[in-house]
Write a protein that holds these residues in place. Sequence first.
Motif, short mmCIF file in Angstrom:
data_model
loop_
_atom_site.label_atom_id
_atom_site.label_comp_id
_atom_site.label_asym_id
_atom_site.label_seq_id
_atom_site.Cartn_x
_atom_site.Cartn_y
_atom_site.Cartn_z
N MET A 152 40.52 22.50 23.68
CA MET A 152 41.14 21.18 23.87
C MET A 152 41.38 20.94 25.35
O MET A 152 41.79 21.84 26.08
N SER A 153 41.11 19.72 25.79
CA SER A 153 41.27 19.40 27.21
C SER A 153 42.72 19.55 27.64
O SER A 153 43.65 19.27 26.88
N ARG A 154 42.93 19.98 28.87
CA ARG A 154 44.28 20.06 29.40
C ARG A 154 44.80 18.64 29.71
O ARG A 154 46.01 18.44 29.83
N PHE A 155 43.89 17.66 29.86
CA PHE A 155 44.30 16.27 30.01
C PHE A 155 44.58 15.68 28.63
O PHE A 155 43.88 15.95 27.67
N ARG A 156 45.63 14.86 28.58
CA ARG A 156 45.99 14.23 27.30
C ARG A 156 45.57 12.77 27.23
O ARG A 156 45.52 12.18 26.13
N HIS A 157 45.26 12.17 28.38
CA HIS A 157 44.86 10.77 28.42
C HIS A 157 43.75 10.60 29.44
O HIS A 157 43.65 11.37 30.41
N PHE A 158 42.95 9.55 29.24
CA PHE A 158 41.78 9.30 30.08
C PHE A 158 41.72 7.81 30.38
O PHE A 158 41.69 6.98 29.48
N MET A 159 41.73 7.48 31.67
CA MET A 159 41.79 6.09 32.11
C MET A 159 40.65 5.80 33.07
O MET A 159 40.39 6.58 33.99
N ALA A 160 39.97 4.69 32.85
CA ALA A 160 38.93 4.24 33.77
C ALA A 160 39.34 2.88 34.32
O ALA A 160 39.72 1.98 33.56
N ILE A 161 39.24 2.73 35.64
CA ILE A 161 39.63 1.49 36.31
C ILE A 161 38.42 0.91 37.02
O ILE A 161 37.90 1.50 37.97
N ASP A 162 37.95 -0.24 36.52
CA ASP A 162 36.90 -0.99 37.22
C ASP A 162 37.60 -1.83 38.28
O ASP A 162 38.45 -2.67 37.96
N PRO B 62 50.60 7.50 31.59
CA PRO B 62 50.98 8.48 30.57
C PRO B 62 50.84 9.90 31.14
O PRO B 62 50.14 10.11 32.14
N ALA B 63 51.49 10.84 30.51
CA ALA B 63 51.46 12.22 31.00
C ALA B 63 50.04 12.77 30.99
O ALA B 63 49.25 12.50 30.09
N ASP B 64 49.74 13.54 32.04
CA ASP B 64 48.47 14.29 32.11
C ASP B 64 47.27 13.38 31.91
O ASP B 64 46.41 13.60 31.04
N THR B 65 47.18 12.34 32.75
CA THR B 65 46.07 11.39 32.66
C THR B 65 45.01 11.70 33.72
O THR B 65 45.32 11.86 34.90
N LEU B 66 43.77 11.77 33.28
CA LEU B 66 42.64 11.82 34.19
C LEU B 66 42.23 10.38 34.46
O LEU B 66 41.79 9.67 33.55
N GLY C 60 41.87 19.25 47.00
CA GLY C 60 41.55 20.61 46.54
C GLY C 60 40.31 20.62 45.66
O GLY C 60 40.11 19.72 44.83
N LEU C 61 39.47 21.64 45.85
CA LEU C 61 38.24 21.73 45.08
C LEU C 61 38.50 21.95 43.59
O LEU C 61 37.76 21.44 42.74
N ALA C 62 39.54 22.68 43.28
CA ALA C 62 39.87 22.96 41.88
C ALA C 62 40.90 21.95 41.40
O ALA C 62 41.90 21.69 42.09
N PRO C 63 40.69 21.33 40.24
CA PRO C 63 41.70 20.40 39.73
C PRO C 63 42.99 21.14 39.43
O PRO C 63 42.96 22.32 39.02
N PRO C 64 44.14 20.53 39.62
CA PRO C 64 45.42 21.20 39.34
C PRO C 64 45.55 21.55 37.86
O PRO C 64 44.94 20.90 37.00
N ALA C 65 46.36 22.55 37.58
CA ALA C 65 46.49 23.05 36.21
C ALA C 65 47.26 22.10 35.30
O ALA C 65 47.17 22.19 34.08
N GLY C 66 48.03 21.18 35.88
CA GLY C 66 48.80 20.24 35.08
C GLY C 66 49.02 18.94 35.81
O GLY C 66 48.75 18.82 37.01
N GLY C 67 49.50 17.94 35.08
CA GLY C 67 49.78 16.64 35.68
C GLY C 67 48.56 15.74 35.69
O GLY C 67 47.47 16.10 35.23
N SER C 68 48.73 14.55 36.22
CA SER C 68 47.65 13.57 36.29
C SER C 68 46.80 13.80 37.54
O SER C 68 47.22 14.47 38.50
#
Length: 297
Positions: A1-11, A60-64, A198-206
């Motif tokens: 399961m993804s560590r992200f809980r939400h996914f948002m795209a902004i045009d 929302p929490a943990d949004t990519l 940072g090259l590596a995405p953080p372990a938590g948060g948006s």
Amino acid sequence: MSRFRHFMAIDWSGAARARHKGIAIALCGRNGAAPVLLPAPDHCHWSREGVLALLRGGLPADTLVGLDLGISLPFADAGAFFPGWDESPADARALWAMIDAVCRDDPHLAATSFVDHPIASAYFRRHGGREGPRFHLAPAEHKRGRFRLTEAAQAARGCKPYSNFNLVGAAQVGKSSLTGMRLLHRLGGHVPVWPIDGLAPPAGGSLIVEIYTTIAAVAAGRLAGRAKMHDARELDTALGALGSPPSGLMGALDDHTTDAILTAAWLRRHADDATLWQPAGLTTDIARTEGWTFGAA
């Protein structure tokens, strides 16, 4: 399961006005439901300031979050954003700060003052046949202007990117990118930006990433030259290719809506693809100067 809980795209939109039909925001969760459009707070069109407020305090929490704009300018090809200019910034965050400072009196996060700056303008192609003498710089010889390394990677995937120094034509992304850099500066690190921070995405948060909606469309089975969708039938077919349920929409749609909805579904599907977080060619120096487009790998 993804560590992200939400996914948002902004045009996004770079137009010089308060509110924009060209800004569309789609959001989905990791539960598999189709992405939905987010209405502006006043049920009118989104403003850039409204998007900034959303990113600062309404996520929302943990949004990519995928932003459809260039988060930086070419650097590696000439060893500087603005070679020959003593005040050329050293990295992307310094570039954002410079653009925001020059444009401090431009309303609605516009970037008019920067592209008309007596020195900076020499590096841009502007309307009215005004191509600055430094728009083309060796070794960059492409007629569309200077490219970042990530744009070369986009081209290798069959896309047709344009230089962020180009401000002319329907396909130009320069204005969107410059206004987006003002937004990113004003976020003030409230949400980290990959790979600038940072090259590596953080372990938590948006987390914010740069997106190119054509990459999502190609992943959904569309041709790069026919990436734009203009009705619900086309959108639902593409969503199905990404494992998403239909949108629930009907009839004709503008491509800002379809781009945002499809790319949110694509982010959900590919957020845990390790190869997209480790693209060939992305180094620490490239990350802090030019950034990268998520999916250009």
